[in-house]
Design an enzyme around this catalytic site. Structure first.
Site, PDB file in Angstrom:
ATOM      1  N   ARG A 116       0.195 -30.863  10.180  1.00  0.00           N
ATOM      2  CA  ARG A 116      -0.412 -29.750  10.705  1.00  0.00           C
ATOM      3  C   ARG A 116      -0.777 -28.652   9.893  1.00  0.00           C
ATOM      4  NH1 ARG A 116       4.771 -29.959  14.867  1.00  0.00           N
ATOM      5  NH2 ARG A 116       3.955 -31.520  16.326  1.00  0.00           N
TER       6      ARG A 116
ATOM      7  N   CYS B  52       2.836  -3.543   3.968  1.00  0.00           N
ATOM      8  CA  CYS B  52       1.966  -2.296   4.312  1.00  0.00           C
ATOM      9  C   CYS B  52       2.757  -1.585   5.387  1.00  0.00           C
ATOM     10  CB  CYS B  52       0.689  -2.804   4.773  1.00  0.00           C
ATOM     11  SG  CYS B  52       0.288  -3.819   6.169  1.00  0.00           S
TER      12      CYS B  52
ATOM     13  N   ARG C 165       6.994   0.568   8.256  1.00  0.00           N
ATOM     14  CA  ARG C 165       7.055   1.267   9.467  1.00  0.00           C
ATOM     15  C   ARG C 165       7.754   0.498  10.644  1.00  0.00           C
ATOM     16  NH1 ARG C 165       0.760   3.562   8.737  1.00  0.00           N
ATOM     17  NH2 ARG C 165       1.543   4.966   6.885  1.00  0.00           N
TER      18      ARG C 165
ATOM     19  N   ARG D 175       5.624 -34.216  10.205  1.00  0.00           N
ATOM     20  CA  ARG D 175       4.689 -33.866  11.019  1.00  0.00           C
ATOM     21  C   ARG D 175       4.182 -32.394  10.842  1.00  0.00           C
ATOM     22  NH1 ARG D 175       9.754 -32.763  13.577  1.00  0.00           N
ATOM     23  NH2 ARG D 175       9.770 -30.691  14.678  1.00  0.00           N
ATOM     24  N   HIS D 176       5.036 -31.593  10.233  1.00  0.00           N
ATOM     25  CA  HIS D 176       4.809 -30.003   9.675  1.00  0.00           C
ATOM     26  C   HIS D 176       3.635 -30.035   8.569  1.00  0.00           C
ATOM     27  CE1 HIS D 176       7.822 -28.705  12.389  1.00  0.00           C
ATOM     28  NE2 HIS D 176       8.741 -29.267  11.622  1.00  0.00           N
TER      29      HIS D 176
ATOM     30  N   HIS E 231       8.383 -24.860   8.673  1.00  0.00           N
ATOM     31  CA  HIS E 231       7.388 -25.335   9.670  1.00  0.00           C
ATOM     32  C   HIS E 231       5.686 -25.239   8.948  1.00  0.00           C
ATOM     33  CE1 HIS E 231       9.583 -25.929  13.371  1.00  0.00           C
ATOM     34  NE2 HIS E 231      10.459 -26.268  12.524  1.00  0.00           N
ATOM     35  N   ASN E 232       5.630 -23.876   8.539  1.00  0.00           N
ATOM     36  CA  ASN E 232       4.145 -23.604   8.191  1.00  0.00           C
ATOM     37  C   ASN E 232       3.710 -23.716   6.652  1.00  0.00           C
ATOM     38  OD1 ASN E 232       5.018 -21.052  10.451  1.00  0.00           O
ATOM     39  ND2 ASN E 232       3.756 -22.808  10.890  1.00  0.00           N
TER      40      ASN E 232
ATOM     41  N   THR F 247       2.418  -2.017   8.690  1.00  0.00           N
ATOM     42  CA  THR F 247       3.053  -3.200   9.838  1.00  0.00           C
ATOM     43  C   THR F 247       3.110  -4.339   9.076  1.00  0.00           C
ATOM     44  OG1 THR F 247       0.675  -3.564  10.350  1.00  0.00           O
ATOM     45  CG2 THR F 247       1.754  -1.700  11.807  1.00  0.00           C
ATOM     46  N   GLY F 248       2.604  -4.746   7.972  1.00  0.00           N
ATOM     47  CA  GLY F 248       2.685  -6.064   7.473  1.00  0.00           C
ATOM     48  C   GLY F 248       1.164  -6.874   7.996  1.00  0.00           C
ATOM     49  N   VAL F 249       0.486  -6.246   8.848  1.00  0.00           N
ATOM     50  CA  VAL F 249      -0.433  -7.087   9.660  1.00  0.00           C
ATOM     51  C   VAL F 249      -1.757  -6.900   8.679  1.00  0.00           C
ATOM     52  CG1 VAL F 249      -2.015  -7.156  11.719  1.00  0.00           C
ATOM     53  CG2 VAL F 249       0.561  -6.768  11.767  1.00  0.00           C
TER      54      VAL F 249
ATOM     55  N   ASP G  77       0.837  -1.298   0.011  1.00  0.00           N
ATOM     56  CA  ASP G  77       0.128   0.054   0.026  1.00  0.00           C
ATOM     57  C   ASP G  77       0.662   1.363  -0.006  1.00  0.00           C
ATOM     58  OD1 ASP G  77       0.697   0.289   2.586  1.00  0.00           O
ATOM     59  OD2 ASP G  77      -0.971   0.172   3.569  1.00  0.00           O
TER      60      ASP G  77
HETATM   61  C1  RB5 Z   1      -1.955   2.522   6.636  1.00  0.00           C
HETATM   62  O1  RB5 Z   1      -1.971   3.643   7.403  1.00  0.00           O
HETATM   63  C2  RB5 Z   1      -1.871   1.545   7.496  1.00  0.00           C
HETATM   64  O2  RB5 Z   1      -2.704   1.024   8.398  1.00  0.00           O
HETATM   65  C3  RB5 Z   1      -1.589   0.125   6.778  1.00  0.00           C
HETATM   66  O3  RB5 Z   1      -0.325   0.313   5.931  1.00  0.00           O
HETATM   67  C4  RB5 Z   1      -1.266  -1.058   7.498  1.00  0.00           C
HETATM   68  O4  RB5 Z   1      -0.386  -0.823   8.586  1.00  0.00           O
HETATM   69  C5  RB5 Z   1      -2.290  -1.765   8.014  1.00  0.00           C
HETATM   70  O5  RB5 Z   1      -2.328  -2.998   8.752  1.00  0.00           O
END
Ligand code: RB5
Length: 148
Positions: A136, A65, A109, A132-133, A98-99, A67-69, A8
């Site tokens: 799973r 992104c 960031r 074993r992996h 493993h995964n 955080t990558g989350v 993003d």
């Molecule tokens: C964008 O500001 C931010 O929310 C996005 O890049 C990301 O961190 C979401 O998980």
């Protein structure tokens, strides 16, 4: 390998650095991310890369992104995707061993350019250990199949 990359607005610069690095390592890379710094929606890019990987148009994916989350959560909604957020090289190796993660994600960031490159290298060089992996991972797939 053929690698799909997506990002993003928070990760345009790091995406470009990682694309160049992945090519240096001898891989092919396809850019599914935004190249603009204007605010955009990470789920769109998570889905694009996930569909490329799940559809066999790429061997694996890299998502970035803030955080990558968020982008990995979106990718994980696509059937067959195991996207893992990695902020260190050990996790990057283990998510493949493993995964059998088929996408790695990290945050522009959170990690700097050098660490991001090491994370990518560690993931790309690792191999799934099976055994074993594999049992799973099959259990994860079974959960997914029950979701319809
Ligand atoms: C964008 O500001 C931010 O929310 C996005 O890049 C990301 O961190 C979401 O998980």
């Amino acid at each position: 390998m053929k690698i799909a990359i997506g990002n993003d607005h928070a990760a345009v610069e790091l995406k470009n650095q990682i694309m160049a690095y992945v090519k240096e390592l001898g891989h092919e890379v396809e850019n599914y991310g935004t190249d603009a710094n204007a605010s955009c929606n990470y789920p769109e890019y998570g889905e694009k890369v996930a569909r490329a990987v799940a559809g066999g148009r790429a061997d694996c994916g890299i998502l970035i992104c803030g955080t990558g989350v968020g982008i990995s959560i979106a990718a994980n909604k696509v059937k067959g995707i195991r996207a893992a957020v990695c902020s260190d090289v050990t996790t990057a190796r283990l998510v493949k061993e493993h995964n059998n993660a088929n996408i790695i994600a990290f945050g522009a960031r959170i990690v700097g350019e050098e660490l991001a490159k090491d994370i990518v290298k560690s993931y790309l060089e690792a191999e799934f250990l099976g055994g074993r992996h594999a049992e799973r991972v099959a259990m994860i797939e079974e959960i997914e199949s029950r979701e319809g």
